[in-house]
Write a protein that holds these residues in place. Sequence first.
Motif, short mmCIF file in Angstrom:
data_model
loop_
_atom_site.label_atom_id
_atom_site.label_comp_id
_atom_site.label_asym_id
_atom_site.label_seq_id
_atom_site.Cartn_x
_atom_site.Cartn_y
_atom_site.Cartn_z
N LEU A 199 0.85 -1.18 0.00
CA LEU A 199 0.00 0.00 0.00
C LEU A 199 0.90 1.24 0.00
N ALA A 200 1.02 1.89 -1.16
CA ALA A 200 1.87 3.08 -1.30
C ALA A 200 0.99 4.32 -1.21
N LEU A 201 1.13 5.06 -0.12
CA LEU A 201 0.30 6.24 0.08
C LEU A 201 1.15 7.42 0.52
N PRO A 202 0.88 8.63 -0.02
CA PRO A 202 1.63 9.83 0.40
C PRO A 202 1.08 10.42 1.68
N ARG A 203 0.91 9.58 2.69
CA ARG A 203 0.43 10.02 3.99
C ARG A 203 0.74 8.94 5.01
N VAL A 204 0.46 9.23 6.26
CA VAL A 204 0.68 8.26 7.32
C VAL A 204 -0.38 7.15 7.20
N ILE A 205 0.07 5.91 7.25
CA ILE A 205 -0.84 4.77 7.19
C ILE A 205 -1.55 4.62 8.53
N ASN A 206 -2.87 4.45 8.51
CA ASN A 206 -3.65 4.33 9.74
C ASN A 206 -3.68 2.86 10.18
N LEU A 207 -2.76 2.49 11.05
CA LEU A 207 -2.71 1.11 11.52
C LEU A 207 -3.86 0.79 12.48
N SER A 208 -4.32 1.77 13.23
CA SER A 208 -5.37 1.51 14.21
C SER A 208 -6.65 1.04 13.53
N ARG A 209 -6.86 1.46 12.31
CA ARG A 209 -8.04 1.01 11.55
C ARG A 209 -7.70 -0.11 10.58
N ARG A 210 -6.53 -0.70 10.77
CA ARG A 210 -6.11 -1.86 10.00
C ARG A 210 -6.07 -1.59 8.50
N GLU A 211 -5.59 -0.38 8.12
CA GLU A 211 -5.33 -0.16 6.71
C GLU A 211 -4.23 -1.10 6.23
N ALA A 212 -3.36 -1.47 7.13
CA ALA A 212 -2.27 -2.39 6.81
C ALA A 212 -1.91 -3.17 8.06
N MET B 195 1.25 -3.77 8.85
CA MET B 195 2.43 -3.07 9.35
C MET B 195 2.79 -2.00 8.36
N ALA B 196 3.63 -1.05 8.77
CA ALA B 196 3.98 0.05 7.89
C ALA B 196 5.45 0.41 8.04
N VAL B 197 6.05 0.78 6.92
CA VAL B 197 7.39 1.36 6.92
C VAL B 197 7.22 2.87 6.97
N THR B 198 7.87 3.53 7.91
CA THR B 198 7.75 4.98 8.07
C THR B 198 9.13 5.62 8.11
N VAL B 199 9.17 6.93 7.91
CA VAL B 199 10.42 7.67 8.02
C VAL B 199 10.61 8.17 9.45
N SER B 200 9.58 8.79 10.02
CA SER B 200 9.64 9.19 11.42
C SER B 200 9.06 8.08 12.30
N LEU C 273 4.28 -0.97 17.98
CA LEU C 273 5.64 -1.44 18.15
C LEU C 273 6.49 -0.77 17.07
N VAL C 274 7.62 -0.21 17.43
CA VAL C 274 8.48 0.50 16.48
C VAL C 274 9.87 -0.11 16.49
N ARG D 61 18.39 9.83 6.49
CA ARG D 61 17.10 9.56 7.10
C ARG D 61 17.06 8.08 7.49
N SER D 62 15.99 7.67 8.15
CA SER D 62 15.88 6.28 8.61
C SER D 62 14.51 5.72 8.28
N PHE D 63 14.47 4.44 8.01
CA PHE D 63 13.21 3.72 7.88
C PHE D 63 12.94 2.99 9.19
N HIS D 64 11.67 2.99 9.60
CA HIS D 64 11.24 2.25 10.79
C HIS D 64 10.09 1.32 10.40
N LEU D 65 10.01 0.20 11.06
CA LEU D 65 8.87 -0.69 10.88
C LEU D 65 7.93 -0.49 12.06
N VAL D 66 6.68 -0.19 11.76
CA VAL D 66 5.67 0.09 12.78
C VAL D 66 4.59 -0.97 12.70
N ARG D 67 4.26 -1.55 13.84
CA ARG D 67 3.27 -2.63 13.89
C ARG D 67 2.29 -2.40 15.03
N HIS D 68 1.15 -3.08 14.95
CA HIS D 68 0.19 -3.05 16.04
C HIS D 68 0.80 -3.69 17.28
#
Length: 300
Positions: free
Chosen positions: A127-140, A142-147, A155-156, A260-267
């Motif tokens: 899922l490639a989106l130019p915004r923050v992925i909403n994990l709380s609503r299970r859009e994905a 897990m997500a890769v983020t910059v910040s 979990l980060v 910059r850094s990539f982070h993996l963000v999970r529920h």
Amino acid sequence: MTPNWDDMRVFLAVAREESLSAAGRQLKIDPATVGRRIARLEASLNAPLFTKSQQGYVLTSAGERLLDHGLKAEEAMRAAAGAMAGSSKTLSGQIRIGAPDGCANYLLPQVCAQICDANPDLDIQILALPRVINLSRREADMAVTVSAPTAGRVLVQKITDYRLYLVASDEYLSARPAIPTPEALKGHRMIGYIPDMIFDRELDYLVDLGVDRVALASNSVSVQLRQVALGSGVCVAHDFTLPFHPNLRKILTDHVSLTRSFHLVRHQGDQRNERLNRFATALTAGIRDEVARLEAAASS
């Protein structure tokens, strides 16, 4: 009356999609059936869960309260499924990853293909989106983020650092005045993000260079690089994208080098899900290796 899991699953789909038809497509049932299931759930709870607006189906206060419980129930179901699947030697089912455009276009295709090669029964969605992925609503899942997020039940994990440089095409550089210093950029056309659509401060590269005008702008890294490759101007590019654009050259490398850094963000609720833990391990290792490989190729 206690809601059953099937009705709760329908409720969660409508809450996320804000539409009966979109929820139906996700669940593979017709919208009329979705509507009847929601009406049945509302009747059993004696409370309206949604209001219909121009934006679609919006949660009422009762719906918001039920959503919290529904998400916890979903986490429990996913943890149980993950524990059962964790005993298998290979991964299966579907996993969706959210990621910013640069990562989604230039890193995840190779990494996910390798993971699929090792796990033939696994389906991966990017899922490639130019915004923050909403994990709380299970859009994905897990997500890769910059910040790294600082709020929410997540979990980060830091994946890796990556570098960015100013780049321009051979054609552009041969036809325009030289760029010996950052100050000389003022005489050149800059390409970058649409200023009011930058969703992460870490992506606001040009402001740190004192650039106050972006003549050609897009919310997509791929579009920006396409414009630069056509000889339209100068932009900041991820080092790992340059092997895909052999006519682009780094400029001012002694003056401009960003990290910059990539982070993996999970529920947070997925921390005991062995299936997702195994996938996250493969994903982070794959991204780390791919960044290193591509950056080495860009430097050769």
